[in-house]
Motif scaffolding. Structure first.
Motif, PDB file in Angstrom:
ATOM      1  N   GLY A  23       3.147  -4.278   8.623  1.00  0.00           N
ATOM      2  CA  GLY A  23       1.841  -3.657   8.765  1.00  0.00           C
ATOM      3  C   GLY A  23       1.955  -2.169   8.987  1.00  0.00           C
ATOM      4  O   GLY A  23       1.193  -1.385   8.437  1.00  0.00           O
ATOM      5  N   LYS A  24       2.968  -1.801   9.750  1.00  0.00           N
ATOM      6  CA  LYS A  24       3.087  -0.407  10.136  1.00  0.00           C
ATOM      7  C   LYS A  24       3.547   0.472   8.972  1.00  0.00           C
ATOM      8  O   LYS A  24       3.057   1.576   8.773  1.00  0.00           O
ATOM      9  CB  LYS A  24       4.107  -0.302  11.275  1.00  0.00           C
ATOM     10  N   SER A  25       4.539  -0.028   8.216  1.00  0.00           N
ATOM     11  CA  SER A  25       5.128   0.801   7.188  1.00  0.00           C
ATOM     12  C   SER A  25       4.336   0.707   5.893  1.00  0.00           C
ATOM     13  O   SER A  25       4.146  -0.381   5.350  1.00  0.00           O
ATOM     14  CB  SER A  25       6.578   0.370   6.950  1.00  0.00           C
ATOM     15  N   SER A  26       3.924   1.873   5.428  1.00  0.00           N
ATOM     16  CA  SER A  26       3.195   1.886   4.171  1.00  0.00           C
ATOM     17  C   SER A  26       4.152   2.212   3.026  1.00  0.00           C
ATOM     18  O   SER A  26       3.777   2.204   1.878  1.00  0.00           O
ATOM     19  CB  SER A  26       2.083   2.929   4.238  1.00  0.00           C
ATOM     20  N   TYR A  27       5.431   2.519   3.393  1.00  0.00           N
ATOM     21  CA  TYR A  27       6.373   3.000   2.387  1.00  0.00           C
ATOM     22  C   TYR A  27       7.244   1.870   1.877  1.00  0.00           C
ATOM     23  O   TYR A  27       7.780   1.072   2.635  1.00  0.00           O
ATOM     24  CB  TYR A  27       7.249   4.086   2.995  1.00  0.00           C
ATOM     25  N   LYS A  28       7.368   1.814   0.568  1.00  0.00           N
ATOM     26  CA  LYS A  28       8.276   0.839  -0.005  1.00  0.00           C
ATOM     27  C   LYS A  28       9.317   1.585  -0.812  1.00  0.00           C
ATOM     28  O   LYS A  28       8.985   2.378  -1.682  1.00  0.00           O
ATOM     29  CB  LYS A  28       7.491  -0.109  -0.919  1.00  0.00           C
ATOM     30  N   CYS A  29      10.573   1.347  -0.465  1.00  0.00           N
ATOM     31  CA  CYS A  29      11.643   2.100  -1.112  1.00  0.00           C
ATOM     32  C   CYS A  29      11.853   1.592  -2.531  1.00  0.00           C
ATOM     33  O   CYS A  29      12.197   0.435  -2.740  1.00  0.00           O
ATOM     34  CB  CYS A  29      12.940   1.962  -0.302  1.00  0.00           C
ATOM     35  N   GLU A  30      11.648   2.434  -3.498  1.00  0.00           N
ATOM     36  CA  GLU A  30      11.823   2.010  -4.891  1.00  0.00           C
ATOM     37  C   GLU A  30      12.994   2.724  -5.555  1.00  0.00           C
ATOM     38  O   GLU A  30      13.222   2.583  -6.743  1.00  0.00           O
ATOM     39  CB  GLU A  30      10.534   2.298  -5.671  1.00  0.00           C
TER      40      GLU A  30
END
Lengths: 404, 356
Positions: A23-30
């Protein structure tokens, strides 16, 4: 029964934590090479793989000063960016020595630490060769302030994410040959290398250019690192009566050759020349009076008043060698690129995608550094290469060529 | 006689034959190299003589260090790998006195006295370091299997190196020039650097002194007795511990002087400087026959001369470029050849058979 309850609670808690994290992290490592995630309060870590012990220590001390001052300057200039997640920048020091083994050990230690974002180093090309491969395999960018061997950025042999702010020795070797031929009026040259990629390639470039200019390379000899008795090899060279003896090696062996060359019959009139590996007060100390009048090539960008003031204030001495400004620029380039590609999360976590960082470094263009305007080519050469020839006068390195 | 040959042939194995062939091949290659070099006539006669002189002076230093290895091996049957660092301890400490004396001008106004003082300091330092090493690292292991003290010796070596690194820093320091030893002189028509002359004379004197000490004094006799059989010697009233301590003192004192001589030739001292001379001196001791005092001297000189002459005389004749890089190959090939054809060294003890 109690045990089951315990397990149930544990599972529930675990799920809650995972959900909370998502929920907290909006970042997805791509990024295909992954990301470095720096949690709030944690430092952004960069490695410094430099010569921190042994006879060539002054090279490392010099560069390390450049790295640390750059970190200070960057931190001061980017307070807001760092303050969001209470980050700081930490320099992780490793001793890469001036050898392939040292470079390998330092690189492996740094590569094992997944929180290292980038590495500044190494000093010696011999250490740079294995280190650049190991760090590139771990997708950690490496910027060297003083590796100069051409092979490190040659199209076929360069490592994927290796760059340098030091000049390529194709430039330095050419300058040495031109100075010897045109200014000193030398027509015959002898060289000595120590088997290190730096020395071997540099003397080869110098010899090739010298031959093209119309001179003749009469001897290309080699010694070992750690040798002390140079008189036999000098006696051999003396038989060819060279106008110039060029030995672009390091402090210890360089000082021994400088001293012993004066004692070998047949070399009385030969002009001695060396290169940036020997620019250090330690060399003057070790070679003593014999070094007087010797010529050493090195980077032109050595003195920057503002930087020297900072250096003296921080370490209580002048920068002891020639690559502190290159180290400063390398560090600034790295930190700027990190800032460019980094994504700051809501909670202050900084995400640094590794491949994007590497690409950002290679696309550096017109970077205003202390050594000049830096633009990186596709093989990692970023320097704005200007070479000076220095003469040792009264124990000081005095630039004598090119004339301003 | 024929029985002896028969016995010899029976014991001959394929491995021996292969090893000998290998050794012979090296010798043949070396001879081809020598012929090639002489044919090239690249060097003048003076230059060949220069090489020999370089070799003898380098060899003198090797020999002085090698004596320390050989003395200790002769008595304890252990290889004191810290010996190279004991040599460094003396040379490095001597530097500080040399620098101070130079600062006050005594170094050049009273060179002989300064040199003696520096040597004395170097000897004392080396001896102290050696005694501490012996007491801490070797004496408790006197009865342990032979591999154990070897390992502690390596540990002691690192300890000494890094202690001195902590004390004096990791930079390179350089002995100042001693004016009376700058320049060349000529002896029997040979041109020779004054420093080299000093080193050669001093090392030969010291070796002669040591030989006399071991052969003709009571303490030397005790030393030889302990070397032959510790237990019997102690039954005869020889204080074995004291003899061992004496041996370490002797070896270390020679190493200390060797350190100063080395520093006079090469000027530079640093905390790691003992490693390579240590290895080379060990090689010299083995070449000469470890445990044998005249052998160590001979081994040192032979190794020094081979190193100086080898690249020019052998490798260049074979057309190998940049041959001086391969100087160490010459040194260690010499070791291999000696071990193939005379496993006990050139002057090695032929006692083993008698002992059995």
């Amino acid at each position: 029964m109690k045990k089951r309850w315990f397990i149930l609670i544990a599972v529930v808690l675990l799920v809650a934590v995972v959900l909370a994290a998502c929920g907290k992290s909006s970042y997805k490592c791509e990024d295909p090479y992954g990301c470095v995630n720096v949690a709030p309060g944690q430092p952004i870590k960069i490695g410094a793989a430099l010569v921190l012990s042994g006879p060539n220590e002054s090279l490392g001390v010099d560069s390390l000063g450049g790295v640390e001052i750059a970190v200070d300057d960057f931190t001061a200039a980017n307070k807001d960016w760092l303050a969001k997640g209470k980050h700081s920048i930490q320099v992780v020091k490793e001793d890469s020595q001036c050898s392939a083994e040292g470079g390998q050990t330092a690189a492996q230690k740094l590569a094992a630490d997944k929180s290292i974002v980038g590495v500044i180093g190494t000093n010696c090309s011999s250490a740079g060769e294995p280190a650049s491969k190991i760090l590139s395999d771990a997708h950690i960018p490496m910027i060297s302030p003083s590796n100069t061997a051409p092979s490190l950025t040659a199209p076929k042999t360069h490592a994927e994410c290796y760059l340098r702010t030091a000049h390529n020795d194709k430039v330095q070797g050419k300058a040495v040959a031109e100075f010897a031929y045109k200014v000193l009026g030398a027509r015959t040259m002898a060289t000595i290398h120590d088997g290190s990629p730096y020395a071997e390639q540099l003397q080869q470039v110098a010899c090739d250019v010298f031959t093209q200019l119309g001179g003749k390379c009469v001897a290309q000899e080699a010694i070992n690192v750690g040798d002390t008795d140079m008189r036999p090899v000098l006696t051999k060279i003396a038989a060819t009566h060279p106008d110039v003896l060029y030995y672009p090696i390091f402090i210890q062996e360089g000082a021994l050759i400088t001293q012993q060359a004066k004692e070998v019959p047949g070399l009385e009139k030969t002009v001695l020349m060396g290169s940036d590996g020997m620019i250090s007060p330690d060399f003057i100390k070790a070679a003593g009076k014999a070094a007087e009048g010797m010529y050493l090539s090195g980077p032109a960008a050595v003195n920057n008043e503002e930087f020297n003031k900072k250096y003296e204030a921080k370490y209580g001495q002048e920068p002891p060698s020639a690559f502190h400004l290159h180290a400063y620029d390398a560090t600034m380039m790295l930190l700027d690129a990190i800032k460019k590609v980094a994504v700051v999360d809501k909670d202050g976590t900084i995400h640094i995608p590794r491949k994007a960082l590497c690409q950002a470094l290679f696309s550096t263009k017109n970077f205003k550094g202390l050594t000049g305007t830096l633009t990186c080519n596709q093989y990692g050469d970023c320097a704005d290469p200007k070479i000076n020839i220095n003469k040792i006068i009264n124990g000081k390195y005095v630039p004598v060529w090119p004339k301003k | 006689m024929s029985e002896k040959i028969k016995y010899f042939l029976e014991r001959l194995s394929w491995v021996d034959i292969m090893v000998w062939l290998f050794g012979l091949a090296i010798l043949v290659i070396a001879v081809i190299g020598v012929i090639g070099s002489i044919h090239n006539a690249y060097y003048t006669k003076e230059q060949w003589m220069d090489f020999v002189v370089f070799g003898i002076s380098q060899g003198g230093v090797y020999a002085l260090i090698a004596l320390g290895y050989t003395l200790v091996y002769g008595i304890l049957f252990m290889i004191n790998f810290a010996h190279g660092d004991i040599f460094m301890a003396g040379a490095f400490t001597g530097y500080f006195l040399a620098a101070k004396l130079n600062q006050y001008g005594i170094y050049n106004s009273h060179p002989i006295i300064s040199l003696l003082l520096i040597m004395l300091l170097a000897m004392v330092t080396s001896v102290v370091v050696a005694l501490i090493t012996e007491r801490v690292a070797y004496r408790p292991l006197r009865k342990a299997p032979r591999l154990v003290p070897l390992i502690t010796a390596i540990g002691a070596s690192f300890t000494i190196e890094y202690t001195f690194r902590g004390l004096y820093g990791s930079g390179v320091e350089a002995y100042p020039d001693m004016k009376i030893f700058v320049g060349k002189t000529s002896v029997f028509g040979l041109r020779i650097l004054k420093v080299h002359l000093l080193v050669i004379i001093l090392s030969i004197l010291l070796m002669a002194g040591l030989y006399a000490y071991v052969q003709y004094t009571k303490a030397g006799k005790a030393m030889r007795a302990v070397a032959e059989d510790k237990d019997v010697a102690s039954l005869m009233g020889v204080d074995v511990d004291r003899v061992i301590v004496n041996t370490f003192i002797l070896g270390a004192a020679l190493a200390g002087i060797a350190g100063v001589l080395y520093a006079l030739i090469f000027k530079q001292v640093h905390f790691f400087m003992g490693f390579i001379p240590g290895i080379k001196a060990f090689t010299a001791a083995v070449v000469g026959g470890i445990g044998n005092v005249p052998g160590a001297m001979l081994g040192g000189f032979i190794l020094g001369i081979f190193e100086a002459l080898g690249p020019g005389l052998i490798l260049e004749g074979l057309g190998i470029p940049a041959s001086y890089q391969l100087k160490d190959v010459i040194a260690f090939t010499l070791l291999v050849l000696v071990l193939i054809f005379r496993p006990t060294g050139l002057m090695g003890e032929r006692l083993s058979e008698e002992k059995v």
